[in-house]
Design an enzyme around this catalytic site. Sequence first.
Site, PDB file in Angstrom:
ATOM      1  N   TYR A  14       0.823  -1.199   0.000  1.00  0.00           N
ATOM      2  CA  TYR A  14       0.000   0.000   0.000  1.00  0.00           C
ATOM      3  C   TYR A  14       0.865   1.261   0.000  1.00  0.00           C
ATOM      4  O   TYR A  14       2.032   1.210   0.341  1.00  0.00           O
ATOM      5  CB  TYR A  14      -0.983  -0.045   1.157  1.00  0.00           C
ATOM      6  N   GLY A 246       4.959   4.246  11.488  1.00  0.00           N
ATOM      7  CA  GLY A 246       4.768   2.905  10.951  1.00  0.00           C
ATOM      8  C   GLY A 246       3.291   2.659  10.732  1.00  0.00           C
ATOM      9  O   GLY A 246       2.454   3.493  11.089  1.00  0.00           O
ATOM     10  N   LYS A 247       2.987   1.498  10.145  1.00  0.00           N
ATOM     11  CA  LYS A 247       1.589   1.203   9.834  1.00  0.00           C
ATOM     12  C   LYS A 247       0.702   1.246  11.075  1.00  0.00           C
ATOM     13  O   LYS A 247      -0.477   1.532  10.996  1.00  0.00           O
ATOM     14  CB  LYS A 247       1.476  -0.180   9.201  1.00  0.00           C
ATOM     15  N   ARG A 248       1.286   0.936  12.221  1.00  0.00           N
ATOM     16  CA  ARG A 248       0.463   0.847  13.430  1.00  0.00           C
ATOM     17  C   ARG A 248       0.197   2.199  14.096  1.00  0.00           C
ATOM     18  O   ARG A 248      -0.496   2.271  15.080  1.00  0.00           O
ATOM     19  CB  ARG A 248       1.122  -0.105  14.427  1.00  0.00           C
ATOM     20  N   ASP A 249       0.756   3.246  13.557  1.00  0.00           N
ATOM     21  CA  ASP A 249       0.621   4.546  14.233  1.00  0.00           C
ATOM     22  C   ASP A 249      -0.550   5.366  13.728  1.00  0.00           C
ATOM     23  O   ASP A 249      -0.581   6.581  13.905  1.00  0.00           O
ATOM     24  CB  ASP A 249       1.913   5.346  14.089  1.00  0.00           C
TER      25      ASP A 249
END
Length: 473
Positions: A14, A246-249
């Site tokens: 993505y 990062g993706k988790r933020d």
Amino acid sequence: MTIRTRFAPSPTGYIHVGNVRAALFPWLLTRQQGGSFILRIEDTDRSRFVPGAEDLILDTLEWLGIDWDEGPRKGGSHGPYHQSERLEIYHTWAKKLVEKGLAYADPYTPEEVQGFREEARALKKAFLYRDYRPENPPEWDGTQPLRFKVTSPKRYTWNDPVMGELSAGPEALDDFILIKADGYPTYNFAHIIDDFEMGITHVIRGLEYISSTPKYLSLYEALEITPPTLVCLPHIMAPDGRKKLGKRDGAKSVTDYRTDGILPEAMLNFLASMGWNDGTEQEIFSRQELIDKFSLDRVQRSGARFDEKRLLWMNGQWIRQISLDDLYQRVESYWPQSAAQFDASYKHQVLALVQDRLKTLAELPMMSRFFFEEPDVNWELITSNKQLKKLSEGEIRELLKTVHDKLAELADWNPETIQETLNQLLEITGQKPGVLFSLIRIVTTWAPFSPQLNDTLALFGKDKTLSRIASQL
Ligand code: GLU
């Protein structure tokens, strides 16, 4: 000198805000200076290749208006623009290095290399492959990895227009892989060849490439290529400012933001503000202003914080800034289903009322549903309201009765006359606007947010307004 810059994404998944900023900055510089912006797809890591990812990248750039002069969907005189189609070019350059004694076949298995790594760790030494360089490597037959041979490790100093004067010593140099066992080049090798062959004058990319720069410089030297200007952009940090985003933020893909109804103007504005400002307090910049004002020496060195609230704020500003007709075109797919039976003129009027309250286009149904359908009654909105929960149910019904009867007397129903009546109602009831107007707003919309009360009631019309109030008496 006519500048040539590039964006070189890998189609590995993505597309993240950080990826797009790495396209925006070189694009801005190029559009300002009148050079060419090249798009190159770095698809040599076959293990990370994701089908469809390239289209997503191209669509995102097109949506943002970051146009390229050469590359996929466009062509150009320096192609092909996919690295996977340039293997012969890399092999030709690799052979030149082999002939000069500056590259050699790596005879070790990955397990053996891992063994060297562990040995170095046990000795508390930084692992350098060149410490284990084979004395008599076999001839390169294309099945072994091909490694660069660092003949005279030394200190390199270079000037990064953003990061300043930088320098790294021989310990940063090693015999890195140029061509992998599968025949594909590594990023480290391919990008240098491509940037040269494509005439790139400025390489602008993320800070994660800074530590490898000495390696690149030693390879440029071996290839007898003058390096382009090398520029690193500051990291984009997670909202807490402590680590890289990062993706988790909470940072969604750019595609998700687009679906949510973030305008491309706002996204562009937001991306540009992550690590750059023009030295004034100005926050809202049009595409043209960004092109005119951008400069590498105003790119900051320290990490830029990703702040989604700021993106939403900017989007709200942009929604307000564009014309109603323009906005009307853009919200086409965002209306609640119930709006389908209403004509364009009514929907225009609704949109005019909510335009300066929307933060994203996806908020449109929540902000407008009650203009198109009978809302579900939800008394919790009253009982949990700070101002209204002080009143008893009886008092509330009595207030509503007064409001209903007074509004019923109004012959000429328009925003001004409604406002006058509402003001009279404040006097009659002795209530504050925070109480009375909130109550009327809630019982006519049953929504957490709605546009200005008099405008809303005017658009409902008298019948609908009175029947919604009457249903609660
Ligand atoms: N393919 C690399 C990436 O996606 C590009 C780095 C560069 O711009 O050279 O991170």
